[in-house]
Design a protein around this motif. Structure first.
Motif, PDB file in Angstrom:
ATOM      1  N   VAL A 182      -2.428  -1.377  -3.764  1.00 26.24           N
ATOM      2  CA  VAL A 182      -3.627   0.236  -3.689  1.00 26.24           C
ATOM      3  C   VAL A 182      -2.285   0.777  -3.988  1.00 26.24           C
ATOM      4  O   VAL A 182      -1.054   0.942  -3.199  1.00 26.24           O
ATOM      5  N   LEU A 183      -2.304   1.902  -5.087  1.00 25.42           N
ATOM      6  CA  LEU A 183      -1.321   2.766  -4.958  1.00 25.42           C
ATOM      7  C   LEU A 183      -2.079   4.386  -5.737  1.00 25.42           C
ATOM      8  O   LEU A 183      -3.100   4.598  -6.022  1.00 25.42           O
ATOM      9  N   LYS A 184      -2.067   5.194  -4.253  1.00 29.37           N
ATOM     10  CA  LYS A 184      -2.924   6.689  -4.967  1.00 29.37           C
ATOM     11  C   LYS A 184      -1.346   7.174  -5.062  1.00 29.37           C
ATOM     12  O   LYS A 184      -0.582   8.305  -3.859  1.00 29.37           O
ATOM     13  N   LEU A 185      -1.570   8.206  -5.944  1.00 26.53           N
ATOM     14  CA  LEU A 185      -0.449   9.076  -6.588  1.00 26.53           C
ATOM     15  C   LEU A 185      -0.586  10.661  -6.222  1.00 26.53           C
ATOM     16  O   LEU A 185      -2.204  10.778  -6.153  1.00 26.53           O
ATOM     17  N   ASN A 186       0.269  11.518  -6.089  1.00 25.84           N
ATOM     18  CA  ASN A 186      -0.015  13.164  -6.097  1.00 25.84           C
ATOM     19  C   ASN A 186       0.031  13.860  -7.498  1.00 25.84           C
ATOM     20  O   ASN A 186      -0.184  13.048  -8.699  1.00 25.84           O
ATOM     21  N   ARG A 187      -0.754  14.960  -7.175  1.00 27.74           N
ATOM     22  CA  ARG A 187      -0.459  15.464  -8.492  1.00 27.74           C
ATOM     23  C   ARG A 187       0.017  15.840  -9.561  1.00 27.74           C
ATOM     24  O   ARG A 187       0.381  16.551 -10.712  1.00 27.74           O
ATOM     25  N   SER A 188       1.692  15.611  -9.051  1.00 24.19           N
ATOM     26  CA  SER A 188       2.784  16.071  -9.714  1.00 24.19           C
ATOM     27  C   SER A 188       2.679  14.729 -10.889  1.00 24.19           C
ATOM     28  O   SER A 188       3.827  14.930 -11.636  1.00 24.19           O
ATOM     29  N   ILE A 189       1.836  13.287 -10.928  1.00 25.79           N
ATOM     30  CA  ILE A 189       2.208  12.154 -12.172  1.00 25.79           C
ATOM     31  C   ILE A 189       1.255  12.381 -12.597  1.00 25.79           C
ATOM     32  O   ILE A 189      -0.173  12.648 -12.400  1.00 25.79           O
ATOM     33  N   VAL A 199       1.131  -1.454  -0.046  1.00 28.37           N
ATOM     34  CA  VAL A 199       0.241  -0.164  -0.504  1.00 28.37           C
ATOM     35  C   VAL A 199       0.767   1.325  -0.457  1.00 28.37           C
ATOM     36  O   VAL A 199       1.828   1.236   0.634  1.00 28.37           O
ATOM     37  N   LEU A 200       0.620   2.047  -1.279  1.00 24.52           N
ATOM     38  CA  LEU A 200       1.592   3.764  -0.614  1.00 24.52           C
ATOM     39  C   LEU A 200       0.533   4.537  -1.087  1.00 24.52           C
ATOM     40  O   LEU A 200       0.082   4.183  -2.136  1.00 24.52           O
ATOM     41  N   ASN A 201       0.697   4.882  -0.519  1.00 22.51           N
ATOM     42  CA  ASN A 201      -0.489   6.474  -0.578  1.00 22.51           C
ATOM     43  C   ASN A 201      -0.074   7.564  -0.132  1.00 22.51           C
ATOM     44  O   ASN A 201       0.565   8.240   0.665  1.00 22.51           O
ATOM     45  N   PHE A 202       0.895   8.852  -1.029  1.00 23.49           N
ATOM     46  CA  PHE A 202       1.454   9.931  -1.237  1.00 23.49           C
ATOM     47  C   PHE A 202       0.447  10.729  -1.897  1.00 23.49           C
ATOM     48  O   PHE A 202       0.508  12.113  -2.121  1.00 23.49           O
ATOM     49  N   ALA A 203      -0.940  10.505  -2.066  1.00 23.92           N
ATOM     50  CA  ALA A 203      -1.874  11.719  -2.277  1.00 23.92           C
ATOM     51  C   ALA A 203      -2.241  12.628  -2.243  1.00 23.92           C
ATOM     52  O   ALA A 203      -2.414  13.977  -2.934  1.00 23.92           O
ATOM     53  N   ASN A 204      -1.848  13.356  -0.689  1.00 29.01           N
ATOM     54  CA  ASN A 204      -1.789  14.631  -0.931  1.00 29.01           C
ATOM     55  C   ASN A 204      -0.738  15.316  -0.672  1.00 29.01           C
ATOM     56  O   ASN A 204      -0.512  16.081  -0.356  1.00 29.01           O
ATOM     57  N   LEU A 205       0.799  14.828  -1.122  1.00 32.11           N
ATOM     58  CA  LEU A 205       1.700  15.832  -0.672  1.00 32.11           C
ATOM     59  C   LEU A 205       1.789  16.485  -2.476  1.00 32.11           C
ATOM     60  O   LEU A 205       1.021  15.573  -3.280  1.00 32.11           O
ATOM     61  N   THR A 206       2.052  17.269  -2.278  1.00 30.14           N
ATOM     62  CA  THR A 206       2.313  18.217  -3.297  1.00 30.14           C
ATOM     63  C   THR A 206       3.546  18.048  -4.225  1.00 30.14           C
ATOM     64  O   THR A 206       3.695  18.481  -5.056  1.00 30.14           O
ATOM     65  N   GLY A 235      -8.254  10.579  -7.134  1.00 35.96           N
ATOM     66  CA  GLY A 235      -7.502  11.079  -7.523  1.00 35.96           C
ATOM     67  C   GLY A 235      -8.217  11.912  -8.497  1.00 35.96           C
ATOM     68  O   GLY A 235      -8.789  12.556  -8.229  1.00 35.96           O
ATOM     69  N   LEU A 236      -7.614  12.165 -10.339  1.00 33.65           N
ATOM     70  CA  LEU A 236      -8.506  11.906 -11.027  1.00 33.65           C
ATOM     71  C   LEU A 236      -8.700  14.088 -11.164  1.00 33.65           C
ATOM     72  O   LEU A 236      -9.853  14.401 -11.222  1.00 33.65           O
ATOM     73  N   TRP A 237      -7.307  14.269 -10.025  1.00 35.65           N
ATOM     74  CA  TRP A 237      -7.364  15.843 -10.372  1.00 35.65           C
ATOM     75  C   TRP A 237      -6.942  16.669 -11.300  1.00 35.65           C
ATOM     76  O   TRP A 237      -6.767  16.076 -12.547  1.00 35.65           O
ATOM     77  N   GLU A 238      -8.317  17.776 -11.747  1.00 38.61           N
ATOM     78  CA  GLU A 238      -8.075  18.285 -12.818  1.00 38.61           C
ATOM     79  C   GLU A 238      -8.163  17.741 -13.753  1.00 38.61           C
ATOM     80  O   GLU A 238      -8.232  17.715 -15.597  1.00 38.61           O
ATOM     81  N   ALA A 239      -9.377  17.024 -13.824  1.00 35.38           N
ATOM     82  CA  ALA A 239     -10.018  15.843 -14.804  1.00 35.38           C
ATOM     83  C   ALA A 239     -11.108  16.679 -15.791  1.00 35.38           C
ATOM     84  O   ALA A 239     -12.120  17.423 -15.209  1.00 35.38           O
ATOM     85  N   MET A 240     -10.256  16.988 -17.229  1.00 38.41           N
ATOM     86  CA  MET A 240     -11.170  17.133 -18.133  1.00 38.41           C
ATOM     87  C   MET A 240     -12.182  15.398 -18.425  1.00 38.41           C
ATOM     88  O   MET A 240     -11.340  14.353 -18.933  1.00 38.41           O
ATOM     89  N   GLY A 241     -13.045  16.425 -19.165  1.00 34.55           N
ATOM     90  CA  GLY A 241     -13.868  15.590 -19.726  1.00 34.55           C
ATOM     91  C   GLY A 241     -14.059  14.406 -20.493  1.00 34.55           C
ATOM     92  O   GLY A 241     -13.944  13.578 -20.603  1.00 34.55           O
ATOM     93  N   ILE A 242     -12.982  15.073 -21.897  1.00 32.46           N
ATOM     94  CA  ILE A 242     -12.587  14.194 -22.558  1.00 32.46           C
ATOM     95  C   ILE A 242     -11.504  13.193 -21.930  1.00 32.46           C
ATOM     96  O   ILE A 242     -11.547  12.022 -23.237  1.00 32.46           O
ATOM     97  N   TYR A 243     -11.234  13.090 -21.753  1.00 26.95           N
ATOM     98  CA  TYR A 243      -9.779  12.471 -21.027  1.00 26.95           C
ATOM     99  C   TYR A 243     -10.426  11.121 -20.430  1.00 26.95           C
ATOM    100  O   TYR A 243     -10.288  10.040 -20.013  1.00 26.95           O
ATOM    101  N   LEU A 244     -11.473  11.755 -19.761  1.00 21.55           N
ATOM    102  CA  LEU A 244     -12.795  10.340 -18.809  1.00 21.55           C
ATOM    103  C   LEU A 244     -12.939   8.797 -19.544  1.00 21.55           C
ATOM    104  O   LEU A 244     -12.588   7.496 -18.876  1.00 21.55           O
ATOM    105  N   PRO A 245     -12.982   9.070 -20.764  1.00 20.08           N
ATOM    106  CA  PRO A 245     -13.295   7.634 -21.597  1.00 20.08           C
ATOM    107  C   PRO A 245     -12.322   6.263 -21.456  1.00 20.08           C
ATOM    108  O   PRO A 245     -12.672   5.827 -21.359  1.00 20.08           O
ATOM    109  N   ALA A 246     -11.088   7.432 -20.737  1.00 20.32           N
ATOM    110  CA  ALA A 246     -10.087   6.542 -21.082  1.00 20.32           C
ATOM    111  C   ALA A 246     -10.251   4.977 -19.508  1.00 20.32           C
ATOM    112  O   ALA A 246      -9.627   3.984 -19.527  1.00 20.32           O
ATOM    113  N   LEU A 247     -11.117   6.088 -19.292  1.00 23.23           N
ATOM    114  CA  LEU A 247     -11.345   5.562 -17.633  1.00 23.23           C
ATOM    115  C   LEU A 247     -12.297   4.262 -17.632  1.00 23.23           C
ATOM    116  O   LEU A 247     -12.250   3.363 -17.020  1.00 23.23           O
TER     117      LEU A 247
END
Lengths: 586, 241
Positions: A230-237, A203-210, A287-299
């Motif tokens: 469990v892998l939760k990335l931060n916004r820099s990724i 389990v690695l969760n560093f989602a809240n680090l900037t 996560g999904l920070w600043e998710a733009m609608g056009i990329y959601l279909p990838a999910l």
């Protein structure tokens, strides 16, 4: 299952006690007890008789302490010699909203010192709202050779240097979960501190680090930790980086993406979609920070088995959400921002029949004049489509009594009902009546209710109903409500299972405070701030109930006689000695 | 034309905010000498059993429950009569968000709007999430964060150019369309017109704005381009001294 086993053992033990001196065979008892995980079951077991108390305490491996000041580490260590996992909670919940002074306490260090001496084989430490310094993190990393899991939720006092110490020294680490903390982010170098031979992380969760981390180091880490689930990335990724990580970890069960808004070529988009569809086990997505609608279909390919979707960092609009949800038929738990508006909530009602938990967060909570967000209509729409809904957290700017009555009629199984009408003291916007009827309907209909947060214009009637009907209520949060002491008295006089009561800005005074004297000993804690309680009232409480700690936090410039913030909790450790000057222990 | 109603309504303490309807207009909060109802005896077993319900109707004053026997010295402290707050402010300008219905409609919400500063810890949104809120750009598929900032996009989950403007002392805020402005001159003349401020009076005001990080800054300190990119909302404050 375990409780019924326990009952059978208890029954036979009791029937034999009277006829034989020797009690239930130890081996059998130990075997049964080793299956007990719930700390409540274990507490029940421990009060059966002395033998059971001893058997239980010697077999317990995990201890849960809901209030770190209710007991001392020495007492814990004396009673439970074989602990390998500890969960500790510290500050009162309102510290999340800046109502508790910075240096209030709940420092973990004293506990770590005792644990290092008594539990050298400690494996897991889960902290919530505790203060932990880098020094403590380093001490932790060096003192426990078997240490496996560290989870920090809403903690503060540490920096990424502390994380570096953990990464460097904990050779057997399986879990590093850093959530929602007041962390001093000094850079991403800590992640590079995991040794190259280190492979145990699950389990690695560093989602809240900037800060940015070294992506190569992360990629290597993820690819060699084959058990990572469990892998939760931060916004820099970025999306591109995410795709590379997914290629080496198709076994992931919980994924928190980084930023979801990079400009991708068509090919990159295809690759991302393919990598996501290869992850057949993903049941939780965030996560999904600043998710733009056009990329959601990838999910979409990854959504087929999704049970928990956390969109609370993505300002989606209703249409985008609706499209996404058509691909998530198995959803049990959904967190969204109110940018999706009522139309988005309607889509939830239409597409998520299995939904059990919904949280709607405000995208712009401090803008009073905003005329968007969600209303009562959205909530009602969800309730029609999601009959299994039992947990809701809902921030809105308008609500009606009728809507809430409809909602609980559709969903009578609520266990957690947290409604926040963001304008304090706001009435039913259609009838202009108080919201008493709404919460009356909630407590009368939802007999399983364990947690309730009320809001809007409320008179004592709401509290009369809560006291009378909320038989299973354990946690109650009240703000800007009530007419007089009687309201709080009703709650303290009813609600047999009440454990946590937190109140702010209500007209409850000493009479109310003192009406709960015995009750407080059966509760974990009481918080009252900006109410009408005075210092003398608190002193009286402290005098009458020596087993309670009564703490008052004074604010600058307030009247000497006023008890601005009061925190009362039961404790077998006596008054604490580490309180800062602004906290008075009475 | 601005009409201000002062009803001499007092709060029992400056920090406890209580809905208007619950007030007894004649009391400053609780006073043990005011026997407004049955007195409570202090014994722990008595409080729950005597449970006087006189104030449960909600329309009576908030102070009925607080009488105590003289032996119990809980209210020896003197309470200073707190200052009154304006109950309701309304202007007759068009473009008002006031719907002129019941006075009560606006009163209970007006008392909590303390000029946009907000109450501490309310709404109950976690601190880290609060920080996130400021960084979340709005917009649809064809809008990225940069565009949103340029348009001063706030308050709407679409490409809106309207920004909230508040004036100190005025409870009701306005919205102003930033897309029609490209300099401080046009912006200030619009604001002056909107709030009915004359040229001489304008000198006693300062235009401040809240940026995307939540900090309040003086508009005159930054170039227009910086201002328009980072502002979230505007506030006119009276310059002191």
């Amino acid at each position: 299952m375990e409780s019924s086993e326990l009952k059978r053992s208890k029954d036979s033990a009791n029937s034999h006690e009277s006829t034989r001196k020797s009690s239930f065979p130890d081996e059998v008892l130990d075997r049964v007890l080793s299956l007990l995980k719930s700390h409540r079951d274990r507490s029940s077991v421990s009060i059966v008789c002395k033998d059971w108390y001893n058997a239980e305490r010697l077999s317990r491996t995990h201890v849960f302490i809901g209030n770190c000041y209710s007991v001392s580490p020495e007492i814990v260590a004396r009673r439970f010699p074989k602990i390998r996992s500890v969960t500790l909670k510290g500050k009162p919940r309102f510290s999340d909203f800046n109502l508790v002074p910075q240096n209030w306490g709940a420092d973990i260090h004293a506990w770590l010192v005792v644990f290092a001496a008594k539990y050298p084989f400690l494996e897991e430490l889960r902290l919530k709202r505790m203060a932990i310094s880098d020094k403590s993190l380093e001490f932790l990393a060096l003192s426990f050779p078997n240490f496996k899991a560290l989870s920090l939720l809403s903690c503060d006092g540490f920096s990424t240097n502390g994380l570096a110490a953990i990464a460097t020294h904990c050779k057997n680490l399986t879990e590093l979960d850093i959530q929602e903390n007041g962390i001093d982010d000094k850079g991403g170098g800590w992640l590079s501190c995991f040794p190259e031979c280190f492979t145990s992380l699950e389990v690695l969760n560093f989602a809240n680090l900037t800060s940015e981390i070294n992506f190569d180091a992360l990629e290597r880490l993820v690819s060699r930790c084959k058990s990572m689930r469990v892998l939760k990335l931060n916004r820099s990724i970025s999306l591109e980086q995410l795709q590379r990580l997914l290629v080496s970890s198709p076994q992931l069960a919980e994924l928190g993406t980084g930023s979801f808004s990079q400009g991708l070529t068509f090919q990159q988009h295809e690759e991302l979609e393919r990598s996501l569809s290869n992850c057949k086990n993903i049941h939780t997505l965030s996560g999904l920070w600043e998710a733009m609608g056009i990329y959601l279909p990838a999910l979409y390919p990854a959504c087929a088995h999704l049970t928990f979707l956390n969109l609370s960092y993505a300002a989606l609009q209703s249409g985008e959400l609706a499209k996404l949800l058509t691909h998530c038929p198995q959803l049990r738990c959904l967190w969204v921002l109110d940018t999706v508006e009522d139309k988005g909530l309607e889509a939830i009602g239409l597409n998520c029949p299995l939904l059990e938990e919904l949280r709607v967060f405000p995208a712009d909570p401090f803008d009073e004049d905003i005329i968007h967000g969600v209303t009562e209509a959205g909530f009602v729409a969800v309730s029609f489509g999601c009959p299994r809904l039992h947990y809701v957290l809902y921030f809105c700017r308008q609500m009606t009594n009728a809507a809430v009555a409809t909602i609980v009629q559709n969903c009578p199984d609520f266990t957690h009902f947290r409604l926040c009408i963001m304008n304090p003291g706001q009435p039913d916007y259609l009838t202009n009546e108080p919201m008493d009827e709404a919460f009356g309907a909630v407590v009368k209909t939802c007999t399983k209710l364990q947690r309730l947060s009320v809001s809007g214009l409320l008179t004592n009637l709401t509290f009369e109903n809560i006291g009378r009907y909320a038989k299973n209520l354990e946690t109650l949060s009240v703000a800007f409500a009530g007419s007089s002491d009687w309201g709080m008295q009703c709650v303290l006089g009813g609600c047999p299972k009440l454990r946590k009561l937190e109140i702010r800005d209500c007209p409850f005074g000493n009479a109310a405070l003192l009406s709960g004297l015995e009750k407080y000993e059966s509760m974990r804690s009481l918080w009252m701030s900006a109410c009408n309680v005075t210092m003398n009232g608190c002193r009286l409480l402290a005098r009458e109930m020596p087993r309670l700690n009564v703490e008052v936090m004074k604010e600058d410039g307030s009247d000497d006689s006023q008890a601005d913030k009061v925190y009362v909790y039961r404790s077998i450790a006596g008054p604490r000695r580490d309180a800062p000057p602004s906290v008075l222990t009475l | 034309m601005c009409m201000e109603l002062r009803l001499g309504l007092a709060l029992p303490s400056t920090s406890a905010i209580i809905p208007i309807k619950m007030f007894d207009l004649n009391s400053y909060g609780y006073d043990p000498r005011e026997a407004l109802g049955p007195l409570l005896k202090l014994g722990p077993c008595d409080i729950n059993s005597s449970g006087s319900r006189s104030s449960s109707s909600g329309s009576s004053g908030g102070s009925k429950k607080r009488g105590f026997d003289d032996e119990v010295l809980l209210f020896e402290e003197d309470r200073i009569a707190p200052k009154t707050l304006p109950l309701l402010l309304w202007t007759n300008q068009p473009n008002d968000e006031d719907d002129h219905k019941d006075l009560d409609d606006n009163s209970s919400s007006a008392i909590f709007k303390n000029d946009g500063e907000g109450l501490v810890g309310w709404p109950p949104v976690k601190t880290w999430r609060k920080k996130l809120c400021r960084q979340i750009p709005y917009g649809g598929a064809d809008n990225n964060g940069m565009e949103a900032a340029e348009k001063g996009c706030v308050g709407r989950a679409s490409n809106s150019t309207y920004v909230k403007v508040k004036m100190e002392g005025v409870a009701i805020a306005r919205k102003i369309d930033l897309s029609v402005h490209n300099s401080f001159e046009t912006l200030t003349s619009t604001l002056m017109r909107m709030f009915g401020i004359s040229d001489e009076n304008w000198k006693s005001f300062k235009l401040t704005y809240q940026d995307r990080e939540g900090d309040w800054l003086l508009a005159e300190d930054v170039p227009w381009r910086t201002f328009i990119r980072s502002l979230k909302c505007l506030k006119l404050i009276r310059s002191r001294g």
